[in-house]
Design a protein around this motif. Structure first.
Motif, PDB file in Angstrom:
ATOM      1  N   GLU A  79       0.829  -1.206   0.000  1.00  0.00           N
ATOM      2  CA  GLU A  79       0.000   0.000   0.000  1.00  0.00           C
ATOM      3  C   GLU A  79       0.871   1.267   0.000  1.00  0.00           C
ATOM      4  O   GLU A  79       0.614   2.215  -0.740  1.00  0.00           O
ATOM      5  CB  GLU A  79      -0.925   0.002   1.216  1.00  0.00           C
ATOM      6  CG  GLU A  79      -1.790   1.237   1.315  1.00  0.00           C
ATOM      7  CD  GLU A  79      -2.641   1.249   2.575  1.00  0.00           C
ATOM      8  OE1 GLU A  79      -2.937   2.348   3.060  1.00  0.00           O
ATOM      9  OE2 GLU A  79      -2.995   0.169   3.078  1.00  0.00           O
ATOM     10  N   MET A  80       1.909   1.273   0.827  1.00  0.00           N
ATOM     11  CA  MET A  80       2.777   2.451   0.924  1.00  0.00           C
ATOM     12  C   MET A  80       3.582   2.672  -0.346  1.00  0.00           C
ATOM     13  O   MET A  80       3.947   3.802  -0.659  1.00  0.00           O
ATOM     14  CB  MET A  80       3.690   2.333   2.137  1.00  0.00           C
ATOM     15  CG  MET A  80       2.960   2.468   3.464  1.00  0.00           C
ATOM     16  SD  MET A  80       4.071   2.565   4.874  1.00  0.00           S
ATOM     17  CE  MET A  80       4.596   0.873   5.042  1.00  0.00           C
ATOM     18  N   GLU A  81       3.864   1.588  -1.082  1.00  0.00           N
ATOM     19  CA  GLU A  81       4.665   1.702  -2.295  1.00  0.00           C
ATOM     20  C   GLU A  81       3.838   2.110  -3.517  1.00  0.00           C
ATOM     21  O   GLU A  81       4.397   2.529  -4.528  1.00  0.00           O
ATOM     22  CB  GLU A  81       5.400   0.382  -2.576  1.00  0.00           C
ATOM     23  CG  GLU A  81       6.498   0.130  -1.586  1.00  0.00           C
ATOM     24  CD  GLU A  81       7.213  -1.192  -1.786  1.00  0.00           C
ATOM     25  OE1 GLU A  81       8.408  -1.242  -1.469  1.00  0.00           O
ATOM     26  OE2 GLU A  81       6.570  -2.174  -2.235  1.00  0.00           O
ATOM     27  N   ARG A  82       2.525   2.016  -3.412  1.00  0.00           N
ATOM     28  CA  ARG A  82       1.651   2.413  -4.522  1.00  0.00           C
ATOM     29  C   ARG A  82       1.719   3.912  -4.741  1.00  0.00           C
ATOM     30  O   ARG A  82       1.653   4.696  -3.785  1.00  0.00           O
ATOM     31  CB  ARG A  82       0.204   2.041  -4.223  1.00  0.00           C
ATOM     32  CG  ARG A  82      -0.257   0.855  -5.011  1.00  0.00           C
ATOM     33  CD  ARG A  82      -1.711   0.547  -4.770  1.00  0.00           C
ATOM     34  NE  ARG A  82      -1.729  -0.515  -3.763  1.00  0.00           N
ATOM     35  CZ  ARG A  82      -2.531  -0.568  -2.715  1.00  0.00           C
ATOM     36  NH1 ARG A  82      -3.424   0.368  -2.518  1.00  0.00           N
ATOM     37  NH2 ARG A  82      -2.467  -1.532  -1.847  1.00  0.00           N
ATOM     38  N   GLN A  83       1.867   4.306  -5.966  1.00  0.00           N
ATOM     39  CA  GLN A  83       1.886   5.726  -6.315  1.00  0.00           C
ATOM     40  C   GLN A  83       0.485   6.321  -6.170  1.00  0.00           C
ATOM     41  O   GLN A  83      -0.501   5.687  -6.524  1.00  0.00           O
ATOM     42  CB  GLN A  83       2.377   5.914  -7.762  1.00  0.00           C
ATOM     43  CG  GLN A  83       3.786   5.436  -8.001  1.00  0.00           C
ATOM     44  CD  GLN A  83       4.799   6.219  -7.191  1.00  0.00           C
ATOM     45  OE1 GLN A  83       4.724   7.443  -7.105  1.00  0.00           O
ATOM     46  NE2 GLN A  83       5.752   5.528  -6.585  1.00  0.00           N
ATOM     47  N   LEU A  84       0.417   7.524  -5.673  1.00  0.00           N
ATOM     48  CA  LEU A  84      -0.882   8.204  -5.508  1.00  0.00           C
ATOM     49  C   LEU A  84      -1.309   8.863  -6.792  1.00  0.00           C
ATOM     50  O   LEU A  84      -0.578   9.241  -7.620  1.00  0.00           O
ATOM     51  CB  LEU A  84      -0.791   9.242  -4.385  1.00  0.00           C
ATOM     52  CG  LEU A  84      -0.471   8.683  -3.013  1.00  0.00           C
ATOM     53  CD1 LEU A  84      -0.355   9.817  -2.003  1.00  0.00           C
ATOM     54  CD2 LEU A  84      -1.557   7.713  -2.579  1.00  0.00           C
TER      55      LEU A  84
END
Length: 84
Positions: A79-84
């Motif tokens: 989740e943290m590595e997913r680009q916004l």
């Protein structure tokens, strides 16, 4: 503790420094004291962001499955590595 706060007889607050052994702030309202503490916290947060950020991989290297399972951690990292 480098300082302590007292309520003055007039109802306002005084900060006494144990470093310089005298008052450094006096006749402060509760709100002024809270704002002084908030500014100190903002300065500390800016310092950490400017000088002490570690690489993201550090959390992967230091994770220990004591309070979070490996599965939960893996999902969180994704989740943290997913680009916004």
């Amino acid at each position: 503790m480098a300082a302590f706060i007292v309520r003055q007889p007039n109802g306002l607050l005084c900060r006494f420094s144990t470093v310089v052994d005298c008052p450094t702030h006096w006749n402060m309202t509760d709100e002024e004291y809270i704002e002084m503490c908030a500014e100190k916290a903002r300065e500390e947060a800016r310092y950490v962001l400017d000088k002490h950020l570690l690489p993201f991989d550090e959390i992967k290297e230091r994770f220990y499955p004591g309070n979070m399972t490996k599965r939960e951690f893996k999902k969180l990292v994704e989740e943290m590595e997913r680009q916004l």
